[in-house]
Design a protein around this motif. Sequence first.
Motif, PDB file in Angstrom:
ATOM      1  N   HIS A 102     -27.289 103.014  70.021  1.00 55.66           N
ATOM      2  CA  HIS A 102     -27.906 104.060  70.831  1.00 55.66           C
ATOM      3  C   HIS A 102     -27.392 105.420  70.383  1.00 55.66           C
ATOM      4  N   VAL A 103     -27.926 106.480  70.984  1.00 58.39           N
ATOM      5  CA  VAL A 103     -27.419 107.842  70.773  1.00 58.39           C
ATOM      6  C   VAL A 103     -26.159 107.973  71.621  1.00 58.39           C
ATOM      7  N   HIS A 104     -25.024 107.977  70.970  1.00 55.62           N
ATOM      8  CA  HIS A 104     -23.747 107.943  71.687  1.00 55.62           C
ATOM      9  C   HIS A 104     -23.417 109.295  72.317  1.00 55.62           C
ATOM     10  N   ALA A 105     -22.734 109.229  73.457  1.00 53.02           N
ATOM     11  CA  ALA A 105     -22.339 110.444  74.170  1.00 53.02           C
ATOM     12  C   ALA A 105     -20.861 110.759  73.984  1.00 53.02           C
ATOM     13  N   ASP A 106     -20.118 109.857  73.362  1.00 50.96           N
ATOM     14  CA  ASP A 106     -18.659 110.010  73.363  1.00 50.96           C
ATOM     15  C   ASP A 106     -18.057 110.165  71.976  1.00 50.96           C
ATOM     16  N   HIS A 107     -18.872 110.089  70.919  1.00 51.10           N
ATOM     17  CA  HIS A 107     -18.371 110.326  69.561  1.00 51.10           C
ATOM     18  C   HIS A 107     -19.564 110.653  68.672  1.00 51.10           C
ATOM     19  N   VAL A 108     -19.298 111.247  67.521  1.00 48.78           N
ATOM     20  CA  VAL A 108     -20.373 111.555  66.563  1.00 48.78           C
ATOM     21  C   VAL A 108     -20.484 110.409  65.563  1.00 48.78           C
ATOM     22  N   THR A 109     -21.719 109.964  65.329  1.00 48.02           N
ATOM     23  CA  THR A 109     -21.935 108.882  64.373  1.00 48.02           C
ATOM     24  C   THR A 109     -21.681 109.340  62.937  1.00 48.02           C
ATOM     25  N   ALA A 110     -21.247 108.397  62.115  1.00 46.93           N
ATOM     26  CA  ALA A 110     -21.061 108.657  60.678  1.00 46.93           C
ATOM     27  C   ALA A 110     -22.329 108.387  59.881  1.00 46.93           C
ATOM     28  N   ALA A 111     -23.444 108.075  60.572  1.00 45.53           N
ATOM     29  CA  ALA A 111     -24.645 107.617  59.871  1.00 45.53           C
ATOM     30  C   ALA A 111     -25.106 108.585  58.786  1.00 45.53           C
ATOM     31  N   ASP A 112     -25.231 109.860  59.137  1.00 44.30           N
ATOM     32  CA  ASP A 112     -25.787 110.804  58.155  1.00 44.30           C
ATOM     33  C   ASP A 112     -24.835 111.013  56.979  1.00 44.30           C
ATOM     34  N   THR A 113     -23.544 111.095  57.264  1.00 44.62           N
ATOM     35  CA  THR A 113     -22.567 111.305  56.178  1.00 44.62           C
ATOM     36  C   THR A 113     -22.529 110.086  55.258  1.00 44.62           C
ATOM     37  N   LEU A 114     -22.644 108.896  55.849  1.00 43.83           N
ATOM     38  CA  LEU A 114     -22.674 107.680  55.022  1.00 43.83           C
ATOM     39  C   LEU A 114     -23.963 107.636  54.192  1.00 43.83           C
ATOM     40  N   ARG A 115     -25.060 108.080  54.793  1.00 43.20           N
ATOM     41  CA  ARG A 115     -26.339 108.123  54.068  1.00 43.20           C
ATOM     42  C   ARG A 115     -26.214 109.034  52.844  1.00 43.20           C
ATOM     43  N   GLN A 116     -25.562 110.189  53.055  1.00 46.08           N
ATOM     44  CA  GLN A 116     -25.409 111.116  51.927  1.00 46.08           C
ATOM     45  C   GLN A 116     -24.464 110.565  50.865  1.00 46.08           C
ATOM     46  N   ARG A 117     -23.412 109.860  51.333  1.00 41.53           N
ATOM     47  CA  ARG A 117     -22.407 109.392  50.383  1.00 41.53           C
ATOM     48  C   ARG A 117     -22.837 108.135  49.639  1.00 41.53           C
ATOM     49  N   PHE A 118     -23.501 107.208  50.369  1.00 43.69           N
ATOM     50  CA  PHE A 118     -23.793 105.893  49.776  1.00 43.69           C
ATOM     51  C   PHE A 118     -25.281 105.585  49.645  1.00 43.69           C
ATOM     52  N   GLY A 119     -26.143 106.463  50.168  1.00 42.93           N
ATOM     53  CA  GLY A 119     -27.574 106.162  50.124  1.00 42.93           C
ATOM     54  C   GLY A 119     -27.991 105.110  51.127  1.00 42.93           C
TER      55      GLY A 119
END
Length: 233
Positions: A57-74
């Motif tokens: 889900h869209v978390h309220a208590d921390h920022v997801t690493a999804a976008d940074t991982l997408r940029q780093r690993f595709g």
Amino acid sequence: MVFRQLFEPISSTYTYLVADPDTRRAVLIDPVLDEIEAYSALLAELGLELAYTLETHVHADHVTAADTLRQRFGSRTVLSRDAGAPCADALVADGDRIQLDGIELEVIATPGHTAGCVSYRTGDRVFTGDALLIGGCGRTDFQGGDAGRLYDSITNKLFALPDETLVFPAHDYKGRTSSTIGAEKESNARLGGGRSRDAFIALMAALELPRPKQIDRAVPANLACGRVAPTQG
Ligand SMILES: N[C@@H](CCC(=O)N[C@@H](CS)C(=O)NCC(=O)O)C(=O)O
Ligand SMILES: [Fe+2]
């Protein structure tokens, strides 16, 4: 199946690594931005290629690493189509299946903590996000939360899984690592033992929990899949 349970102590978040042992392709479920270097090191150590990040889900208590991982690993980001975050590469719905070579993850829509919560089931385990926690459940007082919907998600969908199914939640605040559907049905403090829908709704309405500390930063960032402005300098 390669499987690891990882913990981020500031928000008490569990992140899960699941990988195909033969093709070495991996998914991370609910990765936390602060832990990005630990994930990178673990993927390298185990010789894994990150194919997807799955958000419950869209978390309220921390920022997801999804976008940074997408940029780093595709890696491709996956989120519910009901989460209000079209930044994801794949927007999933109840019954969808994510195929990771020999591993299949089934999407189970479990709204109620937020409007866009999903669980992911593979084999003998289910990743329940903040819908079903160990001995508890997610709060329902923000992000489109709805106690009646959460009750229906848990009792009709998660409690319909086999009793021996292992429950891996997105958080535990007391150091517990997993449970089972059978144990939660029997003794969950909020819904176990056959508590009625009306009693559950009344209980959730009376909780008066403090706001999560990171909510004002986390929700906008997570609606953008965790994209954060690069730091200067
Ligand atoms: N103290 C924590 C509280 C976080 C919180 O409220 N977590 C939500 C999930 S996003 C929840 O539903 N917790 C369940 C509960 O406290 O019963 C923080 O500030 O981050
Ligand atoms: Fe949450």
